[in-house]
Design a protein around this motif. Sequence first.
Motif, PDB file in Angstrom:
ATOM      1  N   LEU A 241       0.847  -1.187   0.000  1.00  0.00           N
ATOM      2  CA  LEU A 241       0.000   0.000   0.000  1.00  0.00           C
ATOM      3  C   LEU A 241       0.884   1.238   0.000  1.00  0.00           C
ATOM      4  O   LEU A 241       1.716   1.408   0.893  1.00  0.00           O
ATOM      5  N   VAL A 242       0.685   2.115  -0.984  1.00  0.00           N
ATOM      6  CA  VAL A 242       1.436   3.369  -1.067  1.00  0.00           C
ATOM      7  C   VAL A 242       0.463   4.514  -0.836  1.00  0.00           C
ATOM      8  O   VAL A 242      -0.426   4.764  -1.661  1.00  0.00           O
ATOM      9  N   GLY A 243       0.610   5.213   0.276  1.00  0.00           N
ATOM     10  CA  GLY A 243      -0.310   6.281   0.625  1.00  0.00           C
ATOM     11  C   GLY A 243      -0.110   7.577  -0.140  1.00  0.00           C
ATOM     12  O   GLY A 243      -1.076   8.148  -0.648  1.00  0.00           O
ATOM     13  N   PRO A 244       1.122   8.096  -0.263  1.00  0.00           N
ATOM     14  CA  PRO A 244       1.321   9.377  -0.936  1.00  0.00           C
ATOM     15  C   PRO A 244       1.085   9.289  -2.441  1.00  0.00           C
ATOM     16  O   PRO A 244       1.266   8.238  -3.057  1.00  0.00           O
ATOM     17  N   ALA A 245       0.675  10.409  -3.019  1.00  0.00           N
ATOM     18  CA  ALA A 245       0.508  10.527  -4.464  1.00  0.00           C
ATOM     19  C   ALA A 245       1.281  11.754  -4.924  1.00  0.00           C
ATOM     20  O   ALA A 245       1.037  12.868  -4.446  1.00  0.00           O
ATOM     21  N   LEU A 246       2.218  11.557  -5.834  1.00  0.00           N
ATOM     22  CA  LEU A 246       3.112  12.617  -6.283  1.00  0.00           C
ATOM     23  C   LEU A 246       2.678  13.180  -7.636  1.00  0.00           C
ATOM     24  O   LEU A 246       2.152  12.460  -8.485  1.00  0.00           O
ATOM     25  N   ALA A 247       2.961  14.463  -7.830  1.00  0.00           N
ATOM     26  CA  ALA A 247       2.631  15.112  -9.102  1.00  0.00           C
ATOM     27  C   ALA A 247       3.546  14.647 -10.220  1.00  0.00           C
ATOM     28  O   ALA A 247       3.192  14.750 -11.400  1.00  0.00           O
ATOM     29  N   ARG A 248       4.712  14.130  -9.888  1.00  0.00           N
ATOM     30  CA  ARG A 248       5.645  13.614 -10.896  1.00  0.00           C
ATOM     31  C   ARG A 248       6.262  12.312 -10.408  1.00  0.00           C
ATOM     32  O   ARG A 248       6.512  12.143  -9.216  1.00  0.00           O
ATOM     33  N   GLY A 249       6.523  11.426 -11.340  1.00  0.00           N
ATOM     34  CA  GLY A 249       7.201  10.181 -11.014  1.00  0.00           C
ATOM     35  C   GLY A 249       8.687  10.305 -11.316  1.00  0.00           C
ATOM     36  O   GLY A 249       9.227  11.401 -11.430  1.00  0.00           O
ATOM     37  N   SER A 250       9.340   9.167 -11.423  1.00  0.00           N
ATOM     38  CA  SER A 250      10.761   9.145 -11.752  1.00  0.00           C
ATOM     39  C   SER A 250      11.105   7.761 -12.281  1.00  0.00           C
ATOM     40  O   SER A 250      10.352   6.796 -12.072  1.00  0.00           O
ATOM     41  N   SER A 251      12.249   7.657 -12.936  1.00  0.00           N
ATOM     42  CA  SER A 251      12.678   6.350 -13.428  1.00  0.00           C
ATOM     43  C   SER A 251      12.932   5.397 -12.275  1.00  0.00           C
ATOM     44  O   SER A 251      12.664   4.199 -12.362  1.00  0.00           O
ATOM     45  N   GLY A 252      13.419   5.931 -11.152  1.00  0.00           N
ATOM     46  CA  GLY A 252      13.665   5.087  -9.987  1.00  0.00           C
ATOM     47  C   GLY A 252      12.376   4.539  -9.401  1.00  0.00           C
ATOM     48  O   GLY A 252      12.313   3.376  -8.979  1.00  0.00           O
ATOM     49  N   LEU A 253      11.326   5.359  -9.406  1.00  0.00           N
ATOM     50  CA  LEU A 253      10.035   4.907  -8.905  1.00  0.00           C
ATOM     51  C   LEU A 253       9.447   3.849  -9.832  1.00  0.00           C
ATOM     52  O   LEU A 253       8.882   2.851  -9.390  1.00  0.00           O
ATOM     53  N   THR A 254       9.597   4.066 -11.129  1.00  0.00           N
ATOM     54  CA  THR A 254       9.139   3.075 -12.111  1.00  0.00           C
ATOM     55  C   THR A 254       9.837   1.742 -11.903  1.00  0.00           C
ATOM     56  O   THR A 254       9.201   0.678 -11.890  1.00  0.00           O
TER      57      THR A 254
END
Length: 379
Positions: A165-178
């Motif tokens: 479960l991931v609670g936060p929602a970011l306006a931008r992602g990243s290659s590391g998050l992908t």
Amino acid sequence: MAAALPLLLPSAAFAAVVGAPHAESVKLPVMPAVLAEGDPCTEASPRTVRAEPRYQRTLNLQQSWRFGRGSGVKVAVVDTGVATGTARLVGRVTPVSGDGDCVGHGSFLAGLVAAAPVSGTGFSGVAPQARILAVRGTDQRGTPTADTLAAGIRAAADAGAQVILVGPALARGSSGLTRAVEHAAKQDALVVAAAAPQLKSGTSPGPAKDYWPAAQLGVLSVLGTAEDGSVPDDTAVPRRADLAAPGSGVIGVGPRGKGHLIGNGSSLAAAFVAGAAALVRARYPDLSAAGTAERLVRNAYPADVPRMDVYAALSSSGSGRTDVAPPPAPARMPSYEATEAAVRRGTLLAGAGAATTGAVAWAALAVRARGRRSEDAAG
């Protein structure tokens, strides 16, 4: 690196919650998602709601528990941390990263996933026998970045989480998050994430947009809705979401004490879906992460955003819903003249990723804007 999440739950110190089945009005302290500079750690609530929350009745937990309560399933909560002494979770929290939970939001989410029922209150978590892996995905004040979420998702997958479960929602992602989400998919962990963040009180939602990691392929994206099925005023609007679940006036436990707090947001809705995913994985241990997501979506109530039906996901034969009964309040998306005129339900495309990466690639059952190009809708 993604911008830090500058978003909070409503600033009022207390908010009212009305319980069911009998009327009960209680003023509860609000659970913050982020602590403002100088704010102390969230204190224990002195108040408890005795009656079962109305929204909880729509989840139909008592009937769903006939099939099990999530025993043996590990659910990682990637948020502000989870206090090991969180009420109703004692003995079922394993620290993975971070120490304690000053903000309390992660502990609140963990309670929605797995808090055990007790006498004197109708509140309960969805999967009250699941185990919680405590993973900090923010700084100690609750501010997340793409880097902190990526590290949290990786740590959760490596710790053996079956649901993340991931609670936060970011306006931008990243290659590391992908790459972190792909890593979780290789471990057959289902990532469940909030489709949109909370806004500061009085802030306009603005145009619909993607938020991360919910917008990423392979993530089960969840939108929090009010009792009437609408998106609450203080919730940002995502371009798409796979499932809807209660996300307004949600009560839960905090990191300290046995009292209740109240919160809003898609992260809380995602916690309900993560709990449901734990029930499904416990009942169908051979079902993959992608198969679990597909079962939850396929058996949801039809609506602009399909509304989760826990019991149907557990009891169906596998071919989908056999009834066409509408949910108590069909989840729907708002219209904005500045952007899309309306949004509608899309199509689930489930499948496996390339064998070289092992990543599960299943496209979100999308809530897509009318007039979007077909290549955008397929992405």
